[in-house]
Design a protein around this motif. Structure first.
Motif, PDB file in Angstrom:
ATOM      1  N   GLU A 137       0.830  -1.209   0.000  1.00 43.44           N
ATOM      2  CA  GLU A 137       0.000   0.000   0.000  1.00 43.44           C
ATOM      3  C   GLU A 137       0.867   1.263   0.000  1.00 43.44           C
ATOM      4  N   GLU A 162     -14.223   2.707   5.228  1.00 41.24           N
ATOM      5  CA  GLU A 162     -14.738   1.399   4.785  1.00 41.24           C
ATOM      6  C   GLU A 162     -14.380   0.289   5.768  1.00 41.24           C
ATOM      7  N   GLU A 212     -13.695 -13.627   2.819  1.00 40.84           N
ATOM      8  CA  GLU A 212     -14.383 -13.310   1.553  1.00 40.84           C
ATOM      9  C   GLU A 212     -15.317 -14.438   1.147  1.00 40.84           C
TER      10      GLU A 212
END
Ligand code: GAP
Length: 458
Positions: free
Chosen positions: A205, A285, A222
């Motif tokens: 990142e 988020e 997920e």
């Protein structure tokens, strides 16, 4: 949010109480990596177990997998990550700090402008027109925007050339797509069905930070639901509901949660949204719910040459199912739950008690055994040895009982059992509730049942 919680307080508590330590600390650390300690690993495992129970165990239409982190590199060409995955980065020519252009714009506009969906040219123009400056040195002297691919690479080192490159997966879901047919055929699953997994992902990142919020190595939980196009929006709405109910049941307050629809959708998507949580640094988020159309399976069919069609055994229809994805970071959710649980309470004696109000089901230790005096240790150990067969249980005989209660409050242990001289006479103990601090006397042989009932999700 009226809150006493700050990220610094959470980071300090996590270190001092054994939740989370800075990665490789004795070597000066390794930025944006974190090691879970004895208390933190229990918390995160309980969160992952709760997710698995809710979305796999209790849903007969969902099947779990645990796919390899290292995948055939063509997977990442099919997924689009090699070509286009990446954040729009700009370097400050003056102080050499690397920034994300979209973050610069969003921070400059105090969250009023979303750069989601802007082209590089539009972002560069905005930065110029609105005099957006480097937050580190205050100059506006940026390089043009370039895409920075945050996939970490490693190598099989067979020949030493580019063909040896292997990627550390930046998301777990590709392991679900590539196993679509394996799972469907081995389980004889009928559409609609889902494939879920929990595993590590890695992203280099550009702007990691805020403790566990954005790290370079993290775990994702997920799930891909394969459904018919006609029912896909219903499935999408269903996962929005399930996702928010799940985090509320774990303890996140409804007023700290909100849906955020994506402004701009991928060309194949019908809908996409995040659930945001009010972290100490603002709304951010927490998880994503994405309508992905038939994009992923179609791409894997194209790149692998393998047929990804599903044959409906009843109608004989042949089609590529539509995918609804639900994705949440285990570390990010752990951070949200740490922030939500943190409280500083003023006691009648004027002291402040720091207490972590975790839901008992995710609390690292369910119970702590505390003999009032050291010479009650034999009886206390006997009780402890029974309880550890049922729960994660702590034992502490050091210091005053008040200090020992405080230590357990700080790691969120819902129940403390004190052993006193009466215990030797009548086999009863005192059980103290973390949140109310109320105490009651119960028989030792009732302990397991009583605790078991009180730590369950409703
Ligand atoms: N397969 C879809 C996908 O990976 P994403 O929005 O990039 O979508 C899903 O990531 C979730 O993973 C996020 O909502 C967040 O909870 C978590 N996540 C993503 N990047 C992360 C990072 N660098 N550090 C911690 N968690 C991260």
């Amino acid at each position: 949010m009226e809150s006493k919680v700050t990220m610094d307080k959470i980071v300090n508590l996590c270190k001092s109480r054994g939740f989370i330590f800075p990665g490789s600390e004795i070597y000066g650390g390794f930025a944006n990596t974190w090691d879970f300690g004895p208390v933190g690993v229990e918390l995160k495992n309980n969160i992952k177990r709760a997710w698995w129970k809710r979305f796999v165990q209790e849903d007969p239409q969902t099947y779990g997998v645990d796919a390899a982190i290292l995948m055939n590199p063509t997977v990442w060409q099919a997924s689009g990550h090699v070509e286009s995955f990446g954040d729009p980065k700009m370097d400050c020519k003056n102080c050499k700090t690397r920034h994300r252009a979209d973050t610069l714009i969003e921070n400059h506009s105090k969250g009023k402008i979303s750069a989601e969906g802007m082209t590089n040219e539009e972002m560069e123009a905005y930065i110029e027109e609105h005099d957006v400056r480097c937050p580190v040195c205050g100059k506006r002297d940026f390089t043009p925007i370039r895409k920075f691919n945050p996939m970490f690479t490693t190598s099989r080192a067979m020949t030493g050339d580019a063909s040896d490159v292997v990627y550390l997966r930046p998301e777990t879901c590709q392991g679900e797509y590539v196993n679509f047919l394996n799972v469907q055929r081995s389980t004889r699953a009928k559409v609609p069905f889902a494939i879920a997994q929990i595993g590590k992902s890695f992203r280099n990142e550009i702007t990691p930070g805020n403790f566990l919020f954005r790290t370079i190595e993290f775990e994702q939980m997920e799930l891909q639901k394969f459904c018919k196009e006609e029912s896909s929006m219903e499935t999408y709405e269903d996962y929005k509901k399930r996702a928010i109910t799940f985090v509320e049941n774990l303890g996140l307050k409804n007023e700290h949660l909100r849906f955020h629809d994506h402004d701009k959708l991928a060309h194949y998507a019908k809908a996409a949204c995040d659930i945001q949580y009010l972290f100490p640094m603002g709304w951010q988020e927490l998880n994503g719910i994405h309508h992905r159309g038939t994009w992923d399976l179609t791409r894997h069919q194209e790149f692998s040459g393998k047929n990804m069609y599903y044959l409906d055994p009843i109608t004989n229809e042949k089609y590529i199912p539509t995918v609804i994805e639900y994705s949440i970071g285990a570390d990010r959710l752990t951070l949200a739950l740490l922030c939500e649980a943190y409280d500083e309470e003023q006691l009648e004696n004027g002291e402040t008690r720091v207490v972590m109000h975790f839901h008992p089901a995710i609390a690292p230790y369910k119970v702590a055994v505390l003999p009032l005096q050291k010479n009650l240790g034999d009886k206390a150990k006997e009780i402890y040895n029974t309880l550890i067969k049922n729960f994660m249980c702590d034992y502490d005989e050091a210091g005053s009982i008040g200090k020992r209660y405080r230590r357990q409050d700080e790691i969120g242990t819902p129940f403390c059992i004190t052993i006193d001289f009466d215990t030797l006479e009548d086999d009863t103990v005192t059980i103290r509730d973390r949140d109310t601090m109320k105490q009651e006397r119960i028989n030792v042989n009732q302990l397991v049942d009583v605790i078991e009932k009180r730590i369950k999700f409703n």
